[in-house]
Design a protein around this motif. Structure first.
Motif, PDB file in Angstrom:
ATOM      1  N   GLN A 198       0.833  -1.200   0.000  1.00  0.00           N
ATOM      2  CA  GLN A 198       0.000   0.000   0.000  1.00  0.00           C
ATOM      3  C   GLN A 198       0.871   1.255   0.000  1.00  0.00           C
ATOM      4  OE1 GLN A 198      -2.397  -0.669   3.498  1.00  0.00           O
ATOM      5  NE2 GLN A 198      -4.029  -1.671   2.324  1.00  0.00           N
ATOM      6  N   ALA A 199       1.908   1.255   0.819  1.00  0.00           N
ATOM      7  CA  ALA A 199       2.804   2.415   0.884  1.00  0.00           C
ATOM      8  C   ALA A 199       3.527   2.619  -0.440  1.00  0.00           C
ATOM      9  CB  ALA A 199       3.805   2.250   2.025  1.00  0.00           C
ATOM     10  N   ALA A 200       3.924   1.534  -1.095  1.00  0.00           N
ATOM     11  CA  ALA A 200       4.606   1.651  -2.390  1.00  0.00           C
ATOM     12  C   ALA A 200       3.672   2.251  -3.444  1.00  0.00           C
ATOM     13  CB  ALA A 200       5.126   0.285  -2.842  1.00  0.00           C
ATOM     14  N   THR A 201       2.444   1.784  -3.477  1.00  0.00           N
ATOM     15  CA  THR A 201       1.469   2.330  -4.429  1.00  0.00           C
ATOM     16  C   THR A 201       1.205   3.800  -4.126  1.00  0.00           C
ATOM     17  OG1 THR A 201       0.464   0.181  -4.806  1.00  0.00           O
ATOM     18  CG2 THR A 201      -0.903   2.101  -5.293  1.00  0.00           C
ATOM     19  N   PHE A 202       1.043   4.124  -2.859  1.00  0.00           N
ATOM     20  CA  PHE A 202       0.827   5.506  -2.449  1.00  0.00           C
ATOM     21  C   PHE A 202       1.998   6.387  -2.873  1.00  0.00           C
ATOM     22  CE2 PHE A 202       1.632   8.696   0.909  1.00  0.00           C
ATOM     23  CZ  PHE A 202       0.528   9.512   0.711  1.00  0.00           C
ATOM     24  N   ARG A 203       3.209   5.935  -2.635  1.00  0.00           N
ATOM     25  CA  ARG A 203       4.397   6.718  -2.998  1.00  0.00           C
ATOM     26  C   ARG A 203       4.490   6.923  -4.502  1.00  0.00           C
ATOM     27  NH1 ARG A 203       8.969   6.393   1.072  1.00  0.00           N
ATOM     28  NH2 ARG A 203       7.903   5.774   2.967  1.00  0.00           N
ATOM     29  N   LEU A 204       4.191   5.887  -5.277  1.00  0.00           N
ATOM     30  CA  LEU A 204       4.207   6.037  -6.734  1.00  0.00           C
ATOM     31  C   LEU A 204       3.198   7.086  -7.180  1.00  0.00           C
ATOM     32  CD1 LEU A 204       4.401   2.329  -7.978  1.00  0.00           C
ATOM     33  CD2 LEU A 204       6.208   4.049  -8.053  1.00  0.00           C
ATOM     34  N   LEU A 205       2.017   7.023  -6.609  1.00  0.00           N
ATOM     35  CA  LEU A 205       0.956   7.950  -6.988  1.00  0.00           C
ATOM     36  C   LEU A 205       1.302   9.382  -6.577  1.00  0.00           C
ATOM     37  CD1 LEU A 205      -1.741   7.961  -8.393  1.00  0.00           C
ATOM     38  CD2 LEU A 205      -2.846   7.562  -6.209  1.00  0.00           C
ATOM     39  N   VAL A 206       1.803   9.550  -5.375  1.00  0.00           N
ATOM     40  CA  VAL A 206       2.164  10.890  -4.904  1.00  0.00           C
ATOM     41  C   VAL A 206       3.305  11.463  -5.738  1.00  0.00           C
ATOM     42  CG1 VAL A 206       3.227  12.140  -2.973  1.00  0.00           C
ATOM     43  CG2 VAL A 206       1.304  10.639  -2.564  1.00  0.00           C
ATOM     44  N   SER A 207       4.289  10.643  -6.060  1.00  0.00           N
ATOM     45  CA  SER A 207       5.461  11.164  -6.777  1.00  0.00           C
ATOM     46  C   SER A 207       5.183  11.469  -8.245  1.00  0.00           C
ATOM     47  CB  SER A 207       6.632  10.181  -6.653  1.00  0.00           C
ATOM     48  OG  SER A 207       6.327   8.969  -7.314  1.00  0.00           O
ATOM     49  N   THR A 208       4.104  10.945  -8.794  1.00  0.00           N
ATOM     50  CA  THR A 208       3.806  11.184 -10.218  1.00  0.00           C
ATOM     51  C   THR A 208       2.470  11.885 -10.429  1.00  0.00           C
ATOM     52  OG1 THR A 208       2.846   8.975 -10.430  1.00  0.00           O
ATOM     53  CG2 THR A 208       5.184   9.205 -10.996  1.00  0.00           C
ATOM     54  N   ARG A 209       1.867  12.429  -9.373  1.00  0.00           N
ATOM     55  CA  ARG A 209       0.517  12.977  -9.486  1.00  0.00           C
ATOM     56  C   ARG A 209       0.405  14.150 -10.446  1.00  0.00           C
ATOM     57  NH1 ARG A 209       2.424  14.502  -4.415  1.00  0.00           N
ATOM     58  NH2 ARG A 209       2.292  16.716  -3.892  1.00  0.00           N
ATOM     59  N   HIS A 210       1.476  14.874 -10.699  1.00  0.00           N
ATOM     60  CA  HIS A 210       1.427  15.975 -11.662  1.00  0.00           C
ATOM     61  C   HIS A 210       1.976  15.551 -13.028  1.00  0.00           C
ATOM     62  CE1 HIS A 210      -0.086  18.420  -8.597  1.00  0.00           C
ATOM     63  NE2 HIS A 210       0.487  19.548  -8.912  1.00  0.00           N
ATOM     64  N   LEU A 211       2.217  14.261 -13.183  1.00  0.00           N
ATOM     65  CA  LEU A 211       2.754  13.723 -14.439  1.00  0.00           C
ATOM     66  C   LEU A 211       1.928  12.515 -14.878  1.00  0.00           C
ATOM     67  CD1 LEU A 211       6.466  13.762 -13.269  1.00  0.00           C
ATOM     68  CD2 LEU A 211       5.363  15.473 -14.711  1.00  0.00           C
ATOM     69  N   PRO A 212       0.642  12.709 -15.180  1.00  0.00           N
ATOM     70  CA  PRO A 212      -0.205  11.551 -15.486  1.00  0.00           C
ATOM     71  C   PRO A 212       0.210  10.776 -16.732  1.00  0.00           C
ATOM     72  CG  PRO A 212      -1.494  13.593 -15.462  1.00  0.00           C
ATOM     73  CD  PRO A 212      -0.088  13.951 -15.157  1.00  0.00           C
ATOM     74  N   SER A 213       1.084  11.344 -17.566  1.00  0.00           N
ATOM     75  CA  SER A 213       1.545  10.586 -18.727  1.00  0.00           C
ATOM     76  C   SER A 213       2.664   9.622 -18.351  1.00  0.00           C
ATOM     77  CB  SER A 213       2.022  11.534 -19.834  1.00  0.00           C
ATOM     78  OG  SER A 213       3.160  12.274 -19.399  1.00  0.00           O
ATOM     79  N   ASP A 214       3.168   9.717 -17.131  1.00  0.00           N
ATOM     80  CA  ASP A 214       4.219   8.822 -16.655  1.00  0.00           C
ATOM     81  C   ASP A 214       3.633   7.420 -16.491  1.00  0.00           C
ATOM     82  OD1 ASP A 214       5.935   7.358 -14.808  1.00  0.00           O
ATOM     83  OD2 ASP A 214       6.943   9.267 -14.470  1.00  0.00           O
ATOM     84  N   PRO A 215       4.282   6.403 -17.037  1.00  0.00           N
ATOM     85  CA  PRO A 215       3.762   5.035 -16.890  1.00  0.00           C
ATOM     86  C   PRO A 215       3.643   4.593 -15.429  1.00  0.00           C
ATOM     87  CG  PRO A 215       5.611   5.078 -18.437  1.00  0.00           C
ATOM     88  CD  PRO A 215       5.490   6.449 -17.853  1.00  0.00           C
ATOM     89  N   THR A 216       4.472   5.134 -14.568  1.00  0.00           N
ATOM     90  CA  THR A 216       4.407   4.792 -13.150  1.00  0.00           C
ATOM     91  C   THR A 216       3.084   5.241 -12.546  1.00  0.00           C
ATOM     92  OG1 THR A 216       6.795   5.091 -13.063  1.00  0.00           O
ATOM     93  CG2 THR A 216       5.658   4.993 -10.970  1.00  0.00           C
ATOM     94  N   TYR A 217       2.576   6.359 -13.030  1.00  0.00           N
ATOM     95  CA  TYR A 217       1.294   6.864 -12.544  1.00  0.00           C
ATOM     96  C   TYR A 217       0.191   5.855 -12.873  1.00  0.00           C
ATOM     97  CZ  TYR A 217      -2.721   9.920 -11.876  1.00  0.00           C
ATOM     98  OH  TYR A 217      -3.904  10.452 -11.457  1.00  0.00           O
TER      99      TYR A 217
END
Length: 174
Positions: free
Chosen positions: A36-55
């Motif tokens: 859950q923390a990993a998913t949260f961190r990925l989402l937070v770190s890419t939230r302004h970059l929705p074209s990022d595959p990580t998002y």
């Protein structure tokens, strides 16, 4: 065998089994929280970059990692419904605001579940993307948009020069 001996025997046999079960449950909870923390961190770190595959990965992993967390699942469902809606030209701006609001709600619910002290305002206003990265991303988007025009221009040049090339080939064969 007396009652005291029976209780002692049961304690000797059940104690280690119970200890292993408790340890397995604790380990499972730890792994779930790490995911859950990993998913949260990925989402937070890419939230302004929705074209990022990580998002996209983080959005798609949310139902897996937060399955059973009602508030997160409801926020995820609301976000998915919003992003799959095709806005008309008249309501593009309102739709973008709604997408940001739903995304913020999703991140906020994840943070709340994980015990992080983040406000919805903090989530919306504290994201950072390097200026060079944004410029590079915008340049790549403009380049991708240009490819169809470049292809059409090249095709029209080939079509214009094709009759001349055929004449040259005929003269060379004679």
């Amino acid at each position: 065998m007396s009652n005291l001996q029976l209780i002692t025997l049961v304690a000797i046999l059940a104690g280690p089994v119970l200890a292993v079960l408790v340890q397995l449950l604790a380990e499972r909870r730890k792994i779930v929280r790490e995911h859950q923390a990993a998913t949260f961190r990925l989402l937070v770190s890419t939230r302004h970059l929705p074209s990022d595959p990580t998002y996209s990965t983080a959005i798609n992993m949310t139902p897996v990692d937060f399955n059973g967390v009602g508030s997160v699942m409801a926020a995820h469902q609301g976000y998915i419904e919003t992003i799959t809606y095709q806005a008309t030209p008249e309501n593009v701006v309102a739709h973008e605001k709604q997408m940001i609001s739903k995304q913020t709600k999703l991140i906020f619910e994840m943070a709340k579940h994980l015990g992080y002290d983040l406000s919805e305002t903090d989530i919306q206003t504290t994201a950072y993307a390097a200026g060079g990265f944004v410029q590079r991303d915008n340049l790549m988007l403009r380049a991708w948009e240009a490819w169809p025009r470049i292809a059409e221009a090249l095709e029209s040049q080939v079509e214009l020069s094709a009759p001349e090339e055929k004449k040259k080939l005929r003269k060379g064969a004679s």
